[in-house]
Design a protein around this motif. Sequence first.
Motif, PDB file in Angstrom:
ATOM      1  N   HIS A 119      -1.528  -1.422   3.724  1.00 23.09           N
ATOM      2  CA  HIS A 119      -2.211  -2.692   3.957  1.00 23.09           C
ATOM      3  C   HIS A 119      -1.159  -3.769   4.188  1.00 23.09           C
ATOM      4  O   HIS A 119       0.034  -3.524   4.004  1.00 23.09           O
ATOM      5  CB  HIS A 119      -3.124  -3.043   2.772  1.00 23.09           C
ATOM      6  CG  HIS A 119      -2.428  -3.158   1.452  1.00 23.09           C
ATOM      7  ND1 HIS A 119      -1.566  -4.189   1.135  1.00 23.09           N
ATOM      8  CD2 HIS A 119      -2.487  -2.381   0.341  1.00 23.09           C
ATOM      9  CE1 HIS A 119      -1.135  -4.038  -0.111  1.00 23.09           C
ATOM     10  NE2 HIS A 119      -1.667  -2.942  -0.616  1.00 23.09           N
ATOM     11  N   TYR A 130      -5.699  -5.562  -2.536  1.00 21.57           N
ATOM     12  CA  TYR A 130      -6.028  -4.627  -1.461  1.00 21.57           C
ATOM     13  C   TYR A 130      -6.246  -3.210  -1.966  1.00 21.57           C
ATOM     14  O   TYR A 130      -7.263  -2.587  -1.689  1.00 21.57           O
ATOM     15  CB  TYR A 130      -4.914  -4.597  -0.401  1.00 21.57           C
ATOM     16  CG  TYR A 130      -4.915  -5.775   0.528  1.00 21.57           C
ATOM     17  CD1 TYR A 130      -5.749  -5.819   1.634  1.00 21.57           C
ATOM     18  CD2 TYR A 130      -4.065  -6.847   0.311  1.00 21.57           C
ATOM     19  CE1 TYR A 130      -5.751  -6.894   2.493  1.00 21.57           C
ATOM     20  CE2 TYR A 130      -4.046  -7.928   1.163  1.00 21.57           C
ATOM     21  CZ  TYR A 130      -4.896  -7.947   2.253  1.00 21.57           C
ATOM     22  OH  TYR A 130      -4.888  -9.021   3.100  1.00 21.57           O
ATOM     23  N   CYS A 131      -5.278  -2.660  -2.675  1.00 22.90           N
ATOM     24  CA  CYS A 131      -5.329  -1.240  -3.039  1.00 22.90           C
ATOM     25  C   CYS A 131      -5.605  -1.001  -4.522  1.00 22.90           C
ATOM     26  O   CYS A 131      -5.679   0.146  -4.953  1.00 22.90           O
ATOM     27  CB  CYS A 131      -4.028  -0.545  -2.635  1.00 22.90           C
ATOM     28  SG  CYS A 131      -2.556  -1.146  -3.507  1.00 22.90           S
ATOM     29  N   GLY A 177       0.805  -1.216   0.000  1.00 22.91           N
ATOM     30  CA  GLY A 177       0.000   0.000   0.000  1.00 22.91           C
ATOM     31  C   GLY A 177       0.837   1.265   0.000  1.00 22.91           C
ATOM     32  O   GLY A 177       0.347   2.334  -0.330  1.00 22.91           O
TER      33      GLY A 177
END
Length: 89
Positions: free
Chosen positions: A57, A75-76, A50
């Motif tokens: 993250h 995640y991102c 992240g």
Amino acid sequence: MILETSAGLSPLVGRRGSGIQDSSFEGMSAMATQAPETEIVDAYRIACDGGEGALGHPRVWLQIPEAVGFVECPYCDKKIIHRDFEGKV
């Protein structure tokens, strides 16, 4: 999500004429949205955390498929592109 069928029955609720229709896809463009961030890398196996320290993250290791040339972080959503595919994807 509740959809009203042409017969007026809501399959999830089972009531006639509930009046609730799903409009979550109305007006959506057929084009995909752009990744929030892209990064060009030299390796096919890379890590993403992240990039924002405590606000990032958990670190995940991602493998860029050699046939595709890019991978997106789950995640991102950062799009990580291998240098050999720069400008092609």
